[in-house]
Motif scaffolding. Structure first.
Motif, PDB file in Angstrom:
ATOM      1  N   HIS A 123      -5.810  -0.082   6.088  1.00 18.66           N
ATOM      2  CA  HIS A 123      -4.842   0.777   5.387  1.00 18.66           C
ATOM      3  C   HIS A 123      -3.604   1.027   6.254  1.00 18.66           C
ATOM      4  O   HIS A 123      -2.472   1.056   5.759  1.00 18.66           O
ATOM      5  CB  HIS A 123      -5.488   2.115   5.023  1.00 18.66           C
ATOM      6  N   LEU A 124      -3.840   1.211   7.561  1.00 19.00           N
ATOM      7  CA  LEU A 124      -2.691   1.443   8.454  1.00 19.00           C
ATOM      8  C   LEU A 124      -1.787   0.215   8.506  1.00 19.00           C
ATOM      9  O   LEU A 124      -0.556   0.325   8.478  1.00 19.00           O
ATOM     10  CB  LEU A 124      -3.185   1.801   9.861  1.00 19.00           C
ATOM     11  N   VAL A 125      -2.409  -0.961   8.571  1.00 14.99           N
ATOM     12  CA  VAL A 125      -1.616  -2.207   8.631  1.00 14.99           C
ATOM     13  C   VAL A 125      -0.783  -2.327   7.353  1.00 14.99           C
ATOM     14  O   VAL A 125       0.419  -2.607   7.387  1.00 14.99           O
ATOM     15  CB  VAL A 125      -2.540  -3.433   8.813  1.00 14.99           C
ATOM     16  N   ARG A 126      -1.448  -2.091   6.228  1.00 18.81           N
ATOM     17  CA  ARG A 126      -0.743  -2.148   4.941  1.00 18.81           C
ATOM     18  C   ARG A 126       0.434  -1.143   4.925  1.00 18.81           C
ATOM     19  O   ARG A 126       1.551  -1.471   4.510  1.00 18.81           O
ATOM     20  CB  ARG A 126      -1.745  -1.810   3.822  1.00 18.81           C
ATOM     21  N   ALA A 127       0.163   0.065   5.410  1.00 17.48           N
ATOM     22  CA  ALA A 127       1.201   1.104   5.388  1.00 17.48           C
ATOM     23  C   ALA A 127       2.399   0.725   6.256  1.00 17.48           C
ATOM     24  O   ALA A 127       3.541   1.015   5.909  1.00 17.48           O
ATOM     25  CB  ALA A 127       0.603   2.430   5.857  1.00 17.48           C
TER      26      ALA A 127
ATOM     27  N   LEU B 126      10.610  -4.414  15.148  1.00 17.82           N
ATOM     28  CA  LEU B 126      11.453  -3.895  14.060  1.00 17.82           C
ATOM     29  C   LEU B 126      12.650  -3.099  14.575  1.00 17.82           C
ATOM     30  O   LEU B 126      13.782  -3.314  14.142  1.00 17.82           O
ATOM     31  CB  LEU B 126      10.626  -2.973  13.158  1.00 17.82           C
ATOM     32  N   ASP B 127      12.367  -2.189  15.520  1.00 18.66           N
ATOM     33  CA  ASP B 127      13.445  -1.302  15.977  1.00 18.66           C
ATOM     34  C   ASP B 127      14.526  -2.080  16.742  1.00 18.66           C
ATOM     35  O   ASP B 127      15.626  -1.577  16.958  1.00 18.66           O
ATOM     36  CB  ASP B 127      12.884  -0.158  16.839  1.00 18.66           C
ATOM     37  N   GLN B 128      14.202  -3.300  17.170  1.00 17.96           N
ATOM     38  CA  GLN B 128      15.195  -4.125  17.877  1.00 17.96           C
ATOM     39  C   GLN B 128      15.734  -5.218  16.952  1.00 17.96           C
ATOM     40  O   GLN B 128      16.317  -6.205  17.420  1.00 17.96           O
ATOM     41  CB  GLN B 128      14.569  -4.784  19.098  1.00 17.96           C
ATOM     42  N   GLY B 129      15.446  -5.099  15.659  1.00 18.79           N
ATOM     43  CA  GLY B 129      15.992  -6.050  14.684  1.00 18.79           C
ATOM     44  C   GLY B 129      15.384  -7.430  14.716  1.00 18.79           C
ATOM     45  O   GLY B 129      15.983  -8.404  14.248  1.00 18.79           O
ATOM     46  N   ARG B 130      14.190  -7.538  15.284  1.00 15.42           N
ATOM     47  CA  ARG B 130      13.570  -8.869  15.395  1.00 15.42           C
ATOM     48  C   ARG B 130      12.735  -9.157  14.145  1.00 15.42           C
ATOM     49  O   ARG B 130      11.646  -8.599  13.957  1.00 15.42           O
ATOM     50  CB  ARG B 130      12.703  -8.908  16.653  1.00 15.42           C
ATOM     51  N   THR B 131      13.257 -10.015  13.290  1.00 22.32           N
ATOM     52  CA  THR B 131      12.589 -10.236  11.997  1.00 22.32           C
ATOM     53  C   THR B 131      11.547 -11.358  12.047  1.00 22.32           C
ATOM     54  O   THR B 131      10.670 -11.431  11.200  1.00 22.32           O
ATOM     55  CB  THR B 131      13.622 -10.585  10.908  1.00 22.32           C
ATOM     56  N   ASP B 132      11.674 -12.254  13.033  1.00 22.01           N
ATOM     57  CA  ASP B 132      10.767 -13.416  13.086  1.00 22.01           C
ATOM     58  C   ASP B 132       9.456 -13.038  13.789  1.00 22.01           C
ATOM     59  O   ASP B 132       9.179 -13.487  14.892  1.00 22.01           O
ATOM     60  CB  ASP B 132      11.429 -14.580  13.834  1.00 22.01           C
ATOM     61  N   HIS B 133       8.683 -12.170  13.164  1.00 18.00           N
ATOM     62  CA  HIS B 133       7.434 -11.751  13.787  1.00 18.00           C
ATOM     63  C   HIS B 133       6.317 -11.758  12.746  1.00 18.00           C
ATOM     64  O   HIS B 133       6.588 -11.766  11.537  1.00 18.00           O
ATOM     65  CB  HIS B 133       7.579 -10.337  14.368  1.00 18.00           C
ATOM     66  N   ARG B 134       5.087 -11.747  13.222  1.00 17.92           N
ATOM     67  CA  ARG B 134       3.945 -11.611  12.309  1.00 17.92           C
ATOM     68  C   ARG B 134       2.850 -10.817  13.024  1.00 17.92           C
ATOM     69  O   ARG B 134       2.510 -11.094  14.180  1.00 17.92           O
ATOM     70  CB  ARG B 134       3.402 -12.984  11.925  1.00 17.92           C
TER      71      ARG B 134
ATOM     72  N   TYR C  77       7.537   0.479   6.781  1.00 17.16           N
ATOM     73  CA  TYR C  77       8.547   0.082   7.777  1.00 17.16           C
ATOM     74  C   TYR C  77       9.015  -1.364   7.625  1.00 17.16           C
ATOM     75  O   TYR C  77       9.957  -1.781   8.284  1.00 17.16           O
ATOM     76  CB  TYR C  77       7.981   0.266   9.195  1.00 17.16           C
ATOM     77  N   GLY C  78       8.288  -2.141   6.828  1.00 13.76           N
ATOM     78  CA  GLY C  78       8.685  -3.547   6.658  1.00 13.76           C
ATOM     79  C   GLY C  78       8.145  -4.475   7.733  1.00 13.76           C
ATOM     80  O   GLY C  78       8.664  -5.580   7.921  1.00 13.76           O
ATOM     81  N   LEU C  79       7.107  -4.025   8.456  1.00 13.71           N
ATOM     82  CA  LEU C  79       6.495  -4.926   9.444  1.00 13.71           C
ATOM     83  C   LEU C  79       5.885  -6.120   8.703  1.00 13.71           C
ATOM     84  O   LEU C  79       5.269  -5.952   7.647  1.00 13.71           O
ATOM     85  CB  LEU C  79       5.399  -4.163  10.201  1.00 13.71           C
ATOM     86  N   ASN C  80       6.089  -7.325   9.238  1.00 11.18           N
ATOM     87  CA  ASN C  80       5.532  -8.527   8.597  1.00 11.18           C
ATOM     88  C   ASN C  80       4.049  -8.644   8.925  1.00 11.18           C
ATOM     89  O   ASN C  80       3.679  -9.233   9.940  1.00 11.18           O
ATOM     90  CB  ASN C  80       6.256  -9.788   9.068  1.00 11.18           C
ATOM     91  N   THR C  81       3.237  -8.061   8.091  1.00 16.22           N
ATOM     92  CA  THR C  81       1.797  -8.065   8.343  1.00 16.22           C
ATOM     93  C   THR C  81       1.078  -8.975   7.352  1.00 16.22           C
ATOM     94  O   THR C  81       1.554  -9.192   6.238  1.00 16.22           O
ATOM     95  CB  THR C  81       1.205  -6.649   8.166  1.00 16.22           C
ATOM     96  N   THR C  82      -0.070  -9.492   7.789  1.00 16.66           N
ATOM     97  CA  THR C  82      -1.033 -10.084   6.856  1.00 16.66           C
ATOM     98  C   THR C  82      -2.409  -9.593   7.297  1.00 16.66           C
ATOM     99  O   THR C  82      -2.610  -9.246   8.470  1.00 16.66           O
ATOM    100  CB  THR C  82      -1.004 -11.633   6.853  1.00 16.66           C
TER     101      THR C  82
ATOM    102  N   GLY D 171       1.006 -17.757   4.819  1.00 20.59           N
ATOM    103  CA  GLY D 171       0.717 -16.553   4.031  1.00 20.59           C
ATOM    104  C   GLY D 171       1.967 -15.699   3.817  1.00 20.59           C
ATOM    105  O   GLY D 171       2.943 -15.794   4.558  1.00 20.59           O
ATOM    106  N   THR D 172       1.902 -14.872   2.789  1.00 20.94           N
ATOM    107  CA  THR D 172       3.036 -14.004   2.450  1.00 20.94           C
ATOM    108  C   THR D 172       2.876 -12.646   3.137  1.00 20.94           C
ATOM    109  O   THR D 172       1.829 -12.002   2.981  1.00 20.94           O
ATOM    110  CB  THR D 172       3.055 -13.763   0.917  1.00 20.94           C
ATOM    111  N   PRO D 173       3.897 -12.181   3.861  1.00 21.96           N
ATOM    112  CA  PRO D 173       3.800 -10.859   4.482  1.00 21.96           C
ATOM    113  C   PRO D 173       3.457  -9.780   3.450  1.00 21.96           C
ATOM    114  O   PRO D 173       3.946  -9.812   2.317  1.00 21.96           O
ATOM    115  CB  PRO D 173       5.196 -10.646   5.082  1.00 21.96           C
ATOM    116  N   GLY D 174       2.598  -8.859   3.871  1.00 16.13           N
ATOM    117  CA  GLY D 174       2.171  -7.787   2.973  1.00 16.13           C
ATOM    118  C   GLY D 174       0.894  -8.135   2.209  1.00 16.13           C
ATOM    119  O   GLY D 174       0.297  -7.258   1.585  1.00 16.13           O
ATOM    120  N   GLN D 175       0.488  -9.422   2.271  1.00 15.61           N
ATOM    121  CA  GLN D 175      -0.687  -9.846   1.491  1.00 15.61           C
ATOM    122  C   GLN D 175      -1.988  -9.708   2.280  1.00 15.61           C
ATOM    123  O   GLN D 175      -2.002  -9.782   3.501  1.00 15.61           O
ATOM    124  CB  GLN D 175      -0.556 -11.330   1.113  1.00 15.61           C
TER     125      GLN D 175
END
Ligand code: NAD
Ligand code: TYD
Length: 365
Positions: A167-171, A118-126, A176-181, A241-245
């Motif tokens: 909960h931490l992953v969700r947070a 995230l801090d390096q602007g890399r959006t293509d992550h999961r 921060y907008g991390l692409n998590t599932t 899957g949808t990030p955040g789900q």
């Protein structure tokens, strides 16, 4: 192309995941990060290590500089986070490791991911986090299965530590907008499962004429899924899957513990009594003497805080991501038994160290 960091890849589900993925996506790269605790075993990855697209790193998820180095060096765009302390009984006797690895370890991975991606602007992550149905607590006999909306109510230190990590992953997604599932799966069984868990423990104890410990009345219910069917669900979530789900994974396969143990007794009895070669390999087993191994069943003191019933509603995964398990319990349990018969070297080695101590201390001595 994906460059995966698979944490806990030398453990039961992680190792099966590595084989599943290398087979299905041969162009992808996989780095496994594993601390090789008692549950991790590098020989689980022997075949994978022959593949030039695979690399094993012996290290701890708590080591943030190491994780950051791996993310950069291998250009990782996908983390699949299996690493955990995973056995409920151990969490009752010693919760500290569960807090360290499952909560602090997960947070360390999240911090490293945020910094390098995230801090390096890399959006293509999961960041895919592997969790359990145990975070939802326990069900009554007539309750509907757990959905993704069921409130968390963990009852063991293991389940509580997994809940905290979820909960931490969700947070990290929300804040921060991390692409998590996240996936919450029911009980798994299959190759490479460490023989402290019910199914492998029962198989091996039958072969060595040791007691089959049933906690309490044995009527506790678990919802069993073959390990590759879990990994098939994880695959779908990573790809579609949808990030955040959060997604539940399960196969609608509820069994009381005592019924599973009786079934395994029947199947091994059938196998050994019909195959003199096998009976010769395991002469101590009652099944080799034409006796049903059920004679080994012993009801022992119940587990503290023992959840009565788990059941998963995987409706969302089925409807939105077109999921369906490939194995029935009948085919999955036979595959598992065959694997244990064909891989005696794998589990026999474990009988010499922690497995043996564990069994002797808890059930025999
Ligand atoms: P396992 O105990 O067989 O393997 C865990 C692996 O993680 C081992 O290889 C171990 O060496 C590694 N590990 C532990 N601590 C580590 C650390 N600090 N740093 C790096 N590696 C570490 O577990 P499993 O049954 O394969 O479970 C994998 C994941 O799936 C866990 O997150 C568990 O909570 C979850 N899960 C398991 C089941 C199940 O039925 N086994 C069901 C649902 C979810
Ligand atoms: P386990 O395999 O430890 O998985 P989990 O606790 O994560 O569900 O146990 C499965 C069920 O079997 C659980 O209800 C506890 C029970 N059990 C026994 O009755 N005897 C045993 O020796 C073990 C290991 C488990």
């Amino acid at each position: 192309m994906k460059h995966l960091l698979v944490t806990g890849g030398a453990g039961f589900i992680g190792a099966n995941f590595v084989y599943y993925w290398l087979n299905k996506y041969p162009e992808d790269h996989i780095v496994v990060l594993d601390a090789l605790t008692y549950a991790g075993n590098r020989t689980n990855l022997l075949e994978a290590e022959k593949n030039p697209k695979f690399e094993f790193v012996h290290g701890n998820i708590l080591d943030q500089p190491l994780v950051e180095t791996l993310l950069k060096k291998h250009n990782i765009n996908t983390i699949v986070h299996f690493a955990a302390e995973s056995h409920v009984d151990r969490s009752i006797h010693g919760p500290d490791e569960f807090i360290n690895t499952n909560i602090v370890g997960t947070h360390t991975l999240l911090k490293a991911s945020k910094k390098i991606w995230l801090d390096q602007g890399r959006t293509d992550h999961r960041f895919h986090h592997i969790s359990t149905d145990e975070v939802y607590g326990t069900l009554g006999p007539n309750d509907l299965p757990f959905t993704e909306k069921t409130a968390y109510a963990p009852n063991s230190p293991y389940a509580a530590s997994k809940a905290a990590s979820d909960h931490l992953v969700r947070a990290y997604h929300e804040t921060y907008g991390l692409n998590t599932t996240i996936s919450n799966c029911s009980n798994n069984y299959g190759p490479f499962q460490f023989p402290e868990k019910l199914i492998p423990l029962v198989i091996i104890n039958i072969l060595f004429n040791k007691p089959l410990p049933i906690y309490g009345d044995g009527k506790q219910i678990r919802d069993w899924l073959y390990v590759d069917d879990h990994n098939r669900g994880v695959d779908l979530i990573i790809k579609k899957g949808t990030p955040g789900q959060t997604y539940n994974i399960g196969g609608s396969n509820e069994w009381a513990n005592i019924d599973i143990v009786n079934l395994i007794c029947e199947l091994i009895f059938e196998k050994l009594s019909g195959d003199p070669g096998l009976a010769e390999r395991f002469p101590d087993s009652p099944a080799s003497k034409n006796i049903n191994p059920k004679v080994l069943i012993e009801h022992v003191k119940d587990r503290a805080g023992h959840d009565r019933r788990y059941a998963i509603d995987a409706g969302q995964l089925i409807k939105k991501l077109d999921y369906s398990p490939a194995e029935s319990f009948e085919t999955g349990i036979r595959k598992t038994l065959n694997w244990f018969f064909e891989n005696e070297m794998w589990w026999n080695r474990l009988l010499d160290d922690s497995y043996k101590c564990w069994i002797e201390k808890n059930y025999i001595g």
